[in-house]
Design a protein around this motif. Structure first.
Motif, mmCIF file in Angstrom:
data_model
loop_
_atom_site.group_PDB
_atom_site.id
_atom_site.type_symbol
_atom_site.label_atom_id
_atom_site.label_comp_id
_atom_site.label_asym_id
_atom_site.label_seq_id
_atom_site.Cartn_x
_atom_site.Cartn_y
_atom_site.Cartn_z
ATOM 1 N N TYR A 57 0.831 -1.208 0.000
ATOM 2 C CA TYR A 57 0.000 0.000 0.000
ATOM 3 C C TYR A 57 0.865 1.258 0.000
ATOM 4 C CZ TYR A 57 -3.335 3.559 1.374
ATOM 5 O OH TYR A 57 -4.087 4.699 1.412
ATOM 6 N N VAL A 58 1.916 1.253 0.831
ATOM 7 C CA VAL A 58 2.768 2.441 0.932
ATOM 8 C C VAL A 58 3.467 2.740 -0.388
ATOM 9 C CG1 VAL A 58 4.863 3.357 1.992
ATOM 10 C CG2 VAL A 58 3.112 2.295 3.418
ATOM 11 N N TRP A 59 4.043 1.710 -1.015
ATOM 12 C CA TRP A 59 4.718 1.945 -2.291
ATOM 13 C C TRP A 59 3.724 2.388 -3.361
ATOM 14 C CZ3 TRP A 59 9.560 2.903 -2.317
ATOM 15 C CH2 TRP A 59 10.441 2.255 -1.454
ATOM 16 N N GLY A 60 2.532 1.812 -3.331
ATOM 17 C CA GLY A 60 1.511 2.253 -4.275
ATOM 18 C C GLY A 60 1.130 3.702 -4.053
ATOM 19 N N ARG A 61 0.991 4.077 -2.788
ATOM 20 C CA ARG A 61 0.625 5.462 -2.482
ATOM 21 C C ARG A 61 1.751 6.422 -2.848
ATOM 22 N NH1 ARG A 61 -3.058 7.645 2.314
ATOM 23 N NH2 ARG A 61 -2.833 9.866 1.900
ATOM 24 N N ILE A 62 2.990 6.025 -2.542
ATOM 25 C CA ILE A 62 4.131 6.874 -2.903
ATOM 26 C C ILE A 62 4.168 7.106 -4.409
ATOM 27 C CG2 ILE A 62 6.656 6.925 -3.059
ATOM 28 C CD1 ILE A 62 6.729 5.544 -0.322
ATOM 29 N N SER A 63 3.985 6.027 -5.166
ATOM 30 C CA SER A 63 4.044 6.159 -6.625
ATOM 31 C C SER A 63 2.885 6.995 -7.157
ATOM 32 C CB SER A 63 4.055 4.780 -7.287
ATOM 33 O OG SER A 63 2.791 4.154 -7.199
ATOM 34 N N ASP A 64 1.710 6.867 -6.538
ATOM 35 C CA ASP A 64 0.573 7.696 -6.950
ATOM 36 C C ASP A 64 0.849 9.174 -6.678
ATOM 37 O OD1 ASP A 64 -0.888 5.546 -7.843
ATOM 38 O OD2 ASP A 64 -2.106 5.369 -6.032
ATOM 39 N N ASN A 65 1.405 9.452 -5.503
ATOM 40 C CA ASN A 65 1.657 10.847 -5.124
ATOM 41 C C ASN A 65 2.786 11.476 -5.933
ATOM 42 O OD1 ASN A 65 -0.372 10.728 -3.210
ATOM 43 N ND2 ASN A 65 1.001 10.256 -1.510
ATOM 44 N N GLN A 109 8.333 -4.114 -5.629
ATOM 45 C CA GLN A 109 8.170 -4.887 -6.868
ATOM 46 C C GLN A 109 6.738 -4.838 -7.381
ATOM 47 O OE1 GLN A 109 9.646 -8.974 -6.519
ATOM 48 N NE2 GLN A 109 10.957 -8.307 -4.841
ATOM 49 N N ILE A 110 5.803 -4.569 -6.490
ATOM 50 C CA ILE A 110 4.401 -4.524 -6.895
ATOM 51 C C ILE A 110 4.176 -3.496 -7.994
ATOM 52 C CG2 ILE A 110 3.738 -2.798 -5.166
ATOM 53 C CD1 ILE A 110 1.665 -5.801 -6.352
ATOM 54 N N LEU A 111 5.046 -2.491 -8.046
ATOM 55 C CA LEU A 111 4.885 -1.434 -9.044
ATOM 56 C C LEU A 111 5.166 -1.929 -10.455
ATOM 57 C CD1 LEU A 111 6.484 1.538 -7.066
ATOM 58 C CD2 LEU A 111 4.066 0.959 -7.319
ATOM 59 N N LEU A 112 5.820 -3.088 -10.581
ATOM 60 C CA LEU A 112 5.997 -3.669 -11.913
ATOM 61 C C LEU A 112 4.643 -3.990 -12.532
ATOM 62 C CD1 LEU A 112 8.944 -4.006 -10.790
ATOM 63 C CD2 LEU A 112 9.076 -6.089 -12.167
ATOM 64 N N GLN A 113 3.693 -4.412 -11.701
ATOM 65 C CA GLN A 113 2.351 -4.692 -12.211
ATOM 66 C C GLN A 113 1.701 -3.425 -12.743
ATOM 67 O OE1 GLN A 113 -0.147 -6.933 -9.545
ATOM 68 N NE2 GLN A 113 1.525 -8.257 -8.887
ATOM 69 N N ASN A 114 1.915 -2.313 -12.036
ATOM 70 C CA ASN A 114 1.383 -1.040 -12.524
ATOM 71 C C ASN A 114 2.052 -0.613 -13.821
ATOM 72 O OD1 ASN A 114 1.115 -0.602 -9.234
ATOM 73 N ND2 ASN A 114 -0.579 0.249 -10.410
ATOM 74 N N LEU A 115 3.360 -0.778 -13.897
ATOM 75 C CA LEU A 115 4.084 -0.392 -15.104
ATOM 76 C C LEU A 115 3.594 -1.173 -16.316
ATOM 77 C CD1 LEU A 115 7.692 -0.114 -13.628
ATOM 78 C CD2 LEU A 115 6.376 1.757 -14.639
ATOM 79 N N VAL A 116 3.151 -2.401 -16.080
ATOM 80 C CA VAL A 116 2.642 -3.229 -17.173
ATOM 81 C C VAL A 116 1.184 -2.920 -17.484
ATOM 82 C CG1 VAL A 116 1.993 -5.594 -17.776
ATOM 83 C CG2 VAL A 116 4.273 -5.120 -16.901
#
Length: 385
Positions: A57-65, A109-116
Protein backbone atom coordinates in the motif's frame (compact mmCIF):
# COMPACT_ATOMS: atom_id res chain seq x y z
CA UNK A 1 6.11 -5.75 -26.98
CA UNK A 2 8.63 -2.92 -27.04
CA UNK A 3 12.12 -3.18 -25.58
CA UNK A 4 11.40 -1.01 -22.52
CA UNK A 5 8.60 -3.33 -21.51
CA UNK A 6 10.71 -6.41 -22.15
CA UNK A 7 13.22 -5.32 -19.52
CA UNK A 8 10.37 -5.39 -16.99
CA UNK A 9 9.94 -9.07 -17.76
CA UNK A 10 13.63 -9.69 -17.07
CA UNK A 11 13.38 -7.74 -13.81
CA UNK A 12 10.37 -9.78 -12.76
CA UNK A 13 12.22 -12.98 -13.58
CA UNK A 14 15.24 -12.01 -11.45
CA UNK A 15 13.19 -10.90 -8.45
CA UNK A 16 11.16 -14.09 -8.56
CA UNK A 17 14.29 -16.19 -8.87
CA UNK A 18 15.04 -14.76 -5.43
CA UNK A 19 11.53 -15.56 -4.20
CA UNK A 20 11.76 -19.16 -5.35
CA UNK A 21 15.17 -19.73 -3.80
CA UNK A 22 14.11 -18.18 -0.49
CA UNK A 23 11.01 -20.37 -0.25
CA UNK A 24 13.18 -23.46 -0.49
CA UNK A 25 16.06 -22.62 1.82
CA UNK A 26 15.11 -20.21 4.60
CA UNK A 27 12.42 -22.25 6.44
CA UNK A 28 14.65 -25.33 6.54
CA UNK A 29 17.70 -23.28 7.52
CA UNK A 30 15.91 -21.77 10.51
CA UNK A 31 14.51 -25.15 11.45
CA UNK A 32 18.07 -26.50 11.55
CA UNK A 33 19.43 -23.73 13.80
CA UNK A 34 16.48 -23.61 16.21
CA UNK A 35 16.13 -27.31 17.07
CA UNK A 36 12.94 -27.75 15.03
CA UNK A 37 11.02 -24.65 16.10
CA UNK A 38 8.09 -24.89 13.68
CA UNK A 39 6.70 -21.48 14.57
CA UNK A 40 9.96 -19.71 13.69
CA UNK A 41 10.21 -21.74 10.49
CA UNK A 42 6.69 -20.67 9.55
CA UNK A 43 7.21 -17.03 10.47
CA UNK A 44 10.28 -16.64 8.26
CA UNK A 45 7.85 -17.06 5.37
CA UNK A 46 4.79 -15.44 6.90
CA UNK A 47 6.17 -12.31 8.57
CA UNK A 48 8.06 -11.05 5.51
CA UNK A 49 4.94 -11.55 3.43
CA UNK A 50 2.87 -9.83 6.08
CA UNK A 51 5.12 -6.79 5.72
CA UNK A 52 3.44 -6.40 2.35
CA UNK A 53 0.28 -5.40 4.23
CA UNK A 54 2.04 -2.10 4.77
CA UNK A 55 4.62 -2.16 1.98
CA UNK A 56 2.37 -2.76 -1.01
CA UNK A 57 0.00 0.00 0.00
CA UNK A 58 2.77 2.44 0.93
CA UNK A 59 4.72 1.95 -2.29
CA UNK A 60 1.51 2.25 -4.27
CA UNK A 61 0.62 5.46 -2.48
CA UNK A 62 4.13 6.87 -2.90
CA UNK A 63 4.04 6.16 -6.63
CA UNK A 64 0.57 7.70 -6.95
CA UNK A 65 1.66 10.85 -5.12
CA UNK A 66 4.91 11.17 -7.08
CA UNK A 67 3.09 10.39 -10.34
CA UNK A 68 5.75 7.83 -11.23
CA UNK A 69 6.07 4.07 -10.77
CA UNK A 70 9.66 3.50 -11.82
CA UNK A 71 11.70 5.54 -9.33
CA UNK A 72 10.11 4.17 -6.13
CA UNK A 73 10.47 0.63 -7.49
CA UNK A 74 14.19 1.14 -8.14
CA UNK A 75 14.87 2.59 -4.68
CA UNK A 76 13.02 -0.17 -2.82
CA UNK A 77 14.46 -3.05 -4.82
CA UNK A 78 18.03 -1.76 -4.62
CA UNK A 79 17.97 -1.23 -0.85
CA UNK A 80 16.16 -4.50 -0.18
CA UNK A 81 18.62 -6.52 -2.25
CA UNK A 82 21.57 -5.34 -0.18
CA UNK A 83 20.04 -6.63 3.07
CA UNK A 84 20.64 -10.24 2.02
CA UNK A 85 24.28 -9.68 2.97
CA UNK A 86 23.33 -9.39 6.66
CA UNK A 87 21.46 -12.68 6.94
CA UNK A 88 24.35 -15.15 7.43
CA UNK A 89 25.40 -13.29 10.59
CA UNK A 90 21.93 -13.10 12.15
CA UNK A 91 20.42 -15.19 14.93
CA UNK A 92 17.10 -16.90 14.23
CA UNK A 93 15.00 -14.03 15.58
CA UNK A 94 17.19 -11.37 13.95
CA UNK A 95 16.98 -13.32 10.71
CA UNK A 96 13.19 -13.08 10.73
CA UNK A 97 13.30 -9.37 11.63
CA UNK A 98 15.75 -8.55 8.82
CA UNK A 99 13.72 -10.56 6.32
CA UNK A 100 10.56 -8.73 7.40
CA UNK A 101 12.10 -5.29 6.94
CA UNK A 102 13.66 -6.44 3.68
CA UNK A 103 10.26 -7.56 2.44
CA UNK A 104 8.92 -4.10 3.22
CA UNK A 105 11.51 -2.67 0.83
CA UNK A 106 11.24 -5.36 -1.83
CA UNK A 107 7.45 -5.04 -1.90
CA UNK A 108 8.11 -2.11 -4.24
CA UNK A 109 8.17 -4.89 -6.87
CA UNK A 110 4.40 -4.52 -6.90
CA UNK A 111 4.89 -1.43 -9.04
CA UNK A 112 6.00 -3.67 -11.91
CA UNK A 113 2.35 -4.69 -12.21
CA UNK A 114 1.38 -1.04 -12.52
CA UNK A 115 4.08 -0.39 -15.10
CA UNK A 116 2.64 -3.23 -17.17
CA UNK A 117 -1.09 -2.71 -16.66
CA UNK A 118 -1.45 1.09 -16.60
CA UNK A 119 -0.95 1.47 -20.34
CA UNK A 120 -3.08 -1.34 -21.76
CA UNK A 121 -6.69 -2.46 -21.99
CA UNK A 122 -5.63 -6.12 -22.20
CA UNK A 123 -4.67 -6.29 -18.55
CA UNK A 124 -5.15 -10.03 -18.24
CA UNK A 125 -2.85 -10.77 -21.16
CA UNK A 126 -0.13 -8.35 -20.06
CA UNK A 127 -0.25 -9.43 -16.42
CA UNK A 128 -0.24 -13.03 -17.61
CA UNK A 129 2.93 -12.38 -19.60
CA UNK A 130 4.54 -10.79 -16.55
CA UNK A 131 3.58 -13.86 -14.52
CA UNK A 132 5.07 -16.18 -17.13
CA UNK A 133 8.48 -14.60 -16.61
CA UNK A 134 7.92 -14.50 -12.86
CA UNK A 135 7.32 -18.25 -12.92
CA UNK A 136 10.40 -18.82 -15.04
CA UNK A 137 12.34 -17.04 -12.31
CA UNK A 138 10.83 -19.17 -9.55
CA UNK A 139 11.59 -22.33 -11.54
CA UNK A 140 15.20 -21.24 -11.97
CA UNK A 141 15.52 -20.33 -8.30
CA UNK A 142 14.11 -23.60 -6.99
CA UNK A 143 15.10 -26.31 -9.44
CA UNK A 144 18.70 -25.10 -9.46
CA UNK A 145 19.00 -26.63 -5.99
CA UNK A 146 18.59 -30.07 -7.49
CA UNK A 147 22.06 -29.60 -8.96
CA UNK A 148 23.79 -26.92 -6.88
CA UNK A 149 23.12 -28.24 -3.39
CA UNK A 150 25.70 -30.93 -2.54
CA UNK A 151 23.87 -32.13 0.58
CA UNK A 152 21.05 -31.26 2.94
CA UNK A 153 23.46 -29.53 5.29
CA UNK A 154 22.81 -25.78 5.26
CA UNK A 155 26.10 -24.54 6.68
CA UNK A 156 27.19 -20.97 7.39
CA UNK A 157 29.40 -21.05 4.30
CA UNK A 158 26.53 -22.17 2.12
CA UNK A 159 24.13 -19.54 3.47
CA UNK A 160 26.82 -16.88 2.97
CA UNK A 161 27.31 -17.79 -0.70
CA UNK A 162 23.56 -18.12 -1.10
CA UNK A 163 23.01 -14.59 0.28
CA UNK A 164 25.65 -13.12 -2.03
CA UNK A 165 23.98 -14.80 -5.00
CA UNK A 166 20.58 -13.40 -3.99
CA UNK A 167 22.06 -9.92 -3.66
CA UNK A 168 23.49 -10.12 -7.17
CA UNK A 169 20.15 -11.31 -8.57
CA UNK A 170 18.37 -8.39 -6.92
CA UNK A 171 20.87 -5.88 -8.25
CA UNK A 172 20.59 -7.31 -11.76
CA UNK A 173 16.81 -7.06 -11.57
CA UNK A 174 17.09 -3.46 -10.39
CA UNK A 175 19.55 -2.67 -13.18
CA UNK A 176 17.12 -3.82 -15.87
CA UNK A 177 14.31 -1.97 -14.14
CA UNK A 178 16.24 1.26 -14.72
CA UNK A 179 15.69 0.86 -18.47
CA UNK A 180 11.93 0.31 -18.28
CA UNK A 181 9.40 2.81 -19.55
CA UNK A 182 7.89 4.86 -16.76
CA UNK A 183 4.20 5.70 -16.51
CA UNK A 184 3.58 9.43 -16.20
CA UNK A 185 0.16 10.71 -15.21
CA UNK A 186 -1.58 13.67 -13.66
CA UNK A 187 -3.62 13.66 -10.48
CA UNK A 188 -7.29 12.98 -10.85
CA UNK A 189 -10.10 14.27 -8.72
CA UNK A 190 -10.70 11.02 -6.91
CA UNK A 191 -9.36 9.90 -3.57
CA UNK A 192 -9.16 6.27 -2.59
CA UNK A 193 -12.11 5.54 -0.36
CA UNK A 194 -14.43 8.03 -2.13
CA UNK A 195 -14.51 6.71 -5.67
CA UNK A 196 -17.74 4.92 -6.48
CA UNK A 197 -16.02 1.59 -7.08
CA UNK A 198 -13.70 1.58 -4.08
CA UNK A 199 -16.14 -0.73 -2.34
CA UNK A 200 -14.94 -3.34 -4.82
CA UNK A 201 -11.32 -2.78 -3.76
CA UNK A 202 -12.09 -3.21 -0.07
CA UNK A 203 -14.11 -6.36 -0.73
CA UNK A 204 -11.35 -7.80 -2.90
CA UNK A 205 -8.86 -7.02 -0.14
CA UNK A 206 -11.02 -9.01 2.29
CA UNK A 207 -11.44 -11.92 -0.11
CA UNK A 208 -7.70 -12.01 -0.75
CA UNK A 209 -6.80 -11.86 2.94
CA UNK A 210 -9.16 -14.72 3.85
CA UNK A 211 -8.07 -16.96 0.98
CA UNK A 212 -4.39 -16.33 1.66
CA UNK A 213 -4.97 -17.03 5.34
CA UNK A 214 -6.11 -20.47 4.22
CA UNK A 215 -3.35 -20.91 1.65
CA UNK A 216 -0.50 -19.91 3.93
CA UNK A 217 -1.77 -22.30 6.55
CA UNK A 218 -0.48 -24.79 3.97
CA UNK A 219 2.26 -22.82 2.20
CA UNK A 220 4.26 -21.58 5.18
CA UNK A 221 5.27 -25.02 6.47
CA UNK A 222 4.89 -27.04 3.28
CA UNK A 223 8.68 -27.11 2.70
CA UNK A 224 9.06 -28.66 6.16
CA UNK A 225 6.22 -31.12 5.52
CA UNK A 226 7.45 -32.34 2.16
CA UNK A 227 11.09 -32.57 3.28
CA UNK A 228 10.27 -35.69 5.35
CA UNK A 229 9.53 -37.71 2.20
CA UNK A 230 12.09 -39.57 0.12
CA UNK A 231 11.85 -40.05 -3.64
CA UNK A 232 14.17 -41.84 -6.05
CA UNK A 233 13.89 -40.84 -9.72
CA UNK A 234 16.21 -42.59 -12.17
CA UNK A 235 18.60 -43.40 -9.31
CA UNK A 236 18.59 -39.74 -8.30
CA UNK A 237 17.71 -39.44 -4.61
CA UNK A 238 15.46 -36.54 -3.70
CA UNK A 239 14.90 -35.68 -0.08
CA UNK A 240 15.00 -32.65 2.18
CA UNK A 241 15.81 -29.39 0.42
CA UNK A 242 16.13 -31.02 -2.99
CA UNK A 243 12.64 -32.49 -2.82
CA UNK A 244 11.25 -29.13 -1.70
CA UNK A 245 12.98 -27.52 -4.68
CA UNK A 246 11.38 -30.03 -7.04
CA UNK A 247 7.88 -29.35 -5.70
CA UNK A 248 8.08 -25.56 -5.67
CA UNK A 249 9.92 -25.38 -8.98
CA UNK A 250 7.46 -27.72 -10.68
CA UNK A 251 4.55 -25.64 -9.43
CA UNK A 252 6.02 -22.57 -11.08
CA UNK A 253 6.84 -24.55 -14.21
CA UNK A 254 3.17 -25.44 -14.62
CA UNK A 255 2.42 -21.80 -13.90
CA UNK A 256 4.05 -20.76 -17.18
CA UNK A 257 1.28 -22.12 -19.45
CA UNK A 258 -1.20 -21.45 -16.64
CA UNK A 259 -0.38 -17.74 -16.80
CA UNK A 260 -1.38 -17.60 -20.45
CA UNK A 261 -4.65 -19.44 -19.86
CA UNK A 262 -5.52 -17.35 -16.79
CA UNK A 263 -4.73 -14.12 -18.64
CA UNK A 264 -6.84 -15.19 -21.61
CA UNK A 265 -9.83 -16.02 -19.41
CA UNK A 266 -9.42 -12.84 -17.36
CA UNK A 267 -9.81 -10.68 -20.47
CA UNK A 268 -12.78 -12.61 -21.83
CA UNK A 269 -14.81 -14.09 -18.98
CA UNK A 270 -16.51 -12.93 -15.80
CA UNK A 271 -13.71 -12.25 -13.33
CA UNK A 272 -15.90 -12.81 -10.30
CA UNK A 273 -16.80 -16.31 -11.48
CA UNK A 274 -13.15 -17.17 -12.15
CA UNK A 275 -12.22 -16.04 -8.63
CA UNK A 276 -15.07 -18.05 -7.09
CA UNK A 277 -14.07 -21.22 -8.93
CA UNK A 278 -10.45 -20.83 -7.81
CA UNK A 279 -11.56 -20.50 -4.18
CA UNK A 280 -13.63 -23.69 -4.36
CA UNK A 281 -10.74 -25.55 -5.99
CA UNK A 282 -8.36 -24.37 -3.26
CA UNK A 283 -10.73 -25.53 -0.52
CA UNK A 284 -11.05 -28.91 -2.22
CA UNK A 285 -7.35 -29.56 -2.74
CA UNK A 286 -6.36 -28.52 0.79
CA UNK A 287 -8.88 -30.91 2.32
CA UNK A 288 -7.77 -33.61 -0.13
CA UNK A 289 -4.15 -32.96 0.84
CA UNK A 290 -5.02 -33.78 4.45
CA UNK A 291 -6.23 -37.23 3.41
CA UNK A 292 -3.35 -38.49 1.27
CA UNK A 293 0.18 -39.58 2.04
CA UNK A 294 1.31 -40.73 -1.40
CA UNK A 295 4.00 -38.32 -2.55
CA UNK A 296 2.92 -38.61 -6.21
CA UNK A 297 -0.64 -37.53 -5.41
CA UNK A 298 0.68 -34.72 -3.22
CA UNK A 299 2.86 -33.61 -6.13
CA UNK A 300 -0.11 -33.55 -8.53
CA UNK A 301 -2.16 -31.49 -6.07
CA UNK A 302 0.68 -29.08 -5.42
CA UNK A 303 1.62 -28.28 -9.02
CA UNK A 304 -1.87 -27.15 -10.04
CA UNK A 305 -1.47 -23.41 -10.85
CA UNK A 306 -4.71 -22.43 -9.15
CA UNK A 307 -3.25 -19.22 -7.70
CA UNK A 308 -3.10 -17.63 -11.15
CA UNK A 309 -6.84 -17.96 -11.59
CA UNK A 310 -7.28 -15.91 -8.44
CA UNK A 311 -4.45 -13.38 -8.62
CA UNK A 312 -4.81 -12.30 -12.26
CA UNK A 313 -8.59 -11.63 -12.29
CA UNK A 314 -8.44 -10.03 -8.82
CA UNK A 315 -5.61 -7.70 -9.86
CA UNK A 316 -7.26 -6.82 -13.18
CA UNK A 317 -10.58 -6.16 -11.45
CA UNK A 318 -8.90 -3.90 -8.92
CA UNK A 319 -7.16 -1.98 -11.69
CA UNK A 320 -10.41 -1.50 -13.60
CA UNK A 321 -12.26 -0.26 -10.53
CA UNK A 322 -10.31 2.98 -10.03
CA UNK A 323 -8.86 5.82 -12.10
CA UNK A 324 -5.22 5.78 -13.19
CA UNK A 325 -3.74 7.79 -10.33
CA UNK A 326 -5.35 5.46 -7.77
CA UNK A 327 -4.20 2.18 -9.27
CA UNK A 328 -0.96 2.01 -7.32
CA UNK A 329 -2.85 2.02 -4.04
CA UNK A 330 -5.60 -0.24 -5.36
CA UNK A 331 -3.27 -2.99 -6.56
CA UNK A 332 -1.17 -2.43 -3.46
CA UNK A 333 -4.19 -3.10 -1.25
CA UNK A 334 -4.98 -6.34 -3.07
CA UNK A 335 -1.42 -7.52 -2.56
CA UNK A 336 -1.51 -6.29 1.02
CA UNK A 337 -4.31 -8.79 1.48
CA UNK A 338 -1.81 -11.48 0.51
CA UNK A 339 0.55 -10.24 3.21
CA UNK A 340 -2.13 -10.11 5.89
CA UNK A 341 -3.31 -13.58 4.96
CA UNK A 342 0.29 -14.83 5.06
CA UNK A 343 0.71 -13.52 8.60
CA UNK A 344 -2.51 -15.16 9.80
CA UNK A 345 -1.78 -18.37 7.92
CA UNK A 346 1.78 -18.68 9.18
CA UNK A 347 0.73 -18.26 12.79
CA UNK A 348 -2.17 -20.67 12.26
CA UNK A 349 0.11 -23.26 10.65
CA UNK A 350 2.78 -23.03 13.34
CA UNK A 351 0.19 -23.35 16.11
CA UNK A 352 -1.85 -26.18 14.57
CA UNK A 353 1.15 -28.26 13.50
CA UNK A 354 2.83 -27.83 16.90
CA UNK A 355 -0.28 -28.89 18.84
CA UNK A 356 -2.03 -31.20 16.37
CA UNK A 357 -0.75 -32.30 12.96
CA UNK A 358 -0.17 -31.24 9.37
CA UNK A 359 -3.37 -33.03 8.33
CA UNK A 360 -5.49 -31.12 10.82
CA UNK A 361 -3.95 -27.84 9.66
CA UNK A 362 -4.80 -28.66 6.04
CA UNK A 363 -8.42 -29.47 6.88
CA UNK A 364 -8.71 -26.11 8.63
CA UNK A 365 -7.15 -24.43 5.58
CA UNK A 366 -9.84 -25.87 3.33
CA UNK A 367 -12.63 -24.66 5.59
CA UNK A 368 -11.11 -21.19 5.93
CA UNK A 369 -10.82 -20.91 2.13
CA UNK A 370 -14.57 -21.34 1.74
CA UNK A 371 -15.14 -18.28 3.93
CA UNK A 372 -13.69 -16.13 1.13
CA UNK A 373 -16.83 -16.80 -0.92
CA UNK A 374 -18.94 -14.76 1.52
CA UNK A 375 -17.49 -11.28 0.79
CA UNK A 376 -16.93 -12.18 -2.88
CA UNK A 377 -20.71 -12.34 -3.31
CA UNK A 378 -20.81 -8.53 -2.94
CA UNK A 379 -18.39 -7.88 -5.81
CA UNK A 380 -19.89 -6.48 -9.00
CA UNK A 381 -17.72 -7.67 -11.89
CA UNK A 382 -17.99 -6.62 -15.53
CA UNK A 383 -17.89 -9.52 -17.94
CA UNK A 384 -14.98 -8.24 -19.98
CA UNK A 385 -11.75 -6.48 -18.98
Amino acid sequence: MELRRNVLLISSMMFNLINGAVLVVFPLYLLSITANDYLIAALVTGLPLSAQVLGNYVWGRISDNLHTRKKPAIVGCFAGSLLFLLLPFASAVSFVVIRTFQSLLLSSQILLQNLVSDTTDNKGRELGTLNIFANIGVVAGTLSFLFLLPSDSLTFEYISLFSIALTLCGLIGTFFLCFSKDVKFESGNHVLGKHTKNKTILILFTVTAVLMWANYTVFSLFPVYISIFHVNIFNFDLTGVKLVALFIGSSSLFGIPGSYVAGYLTDRKNKKVIIAVSIVIYATIWILLSMVSDVVIIYIIWVLPVWLFFVLPATALASESVVLDERGRAIGLINAGIGLGALLGSYTAGTLVSHFSFSFAYICAGLIALLALIPLYKVDSPRRG
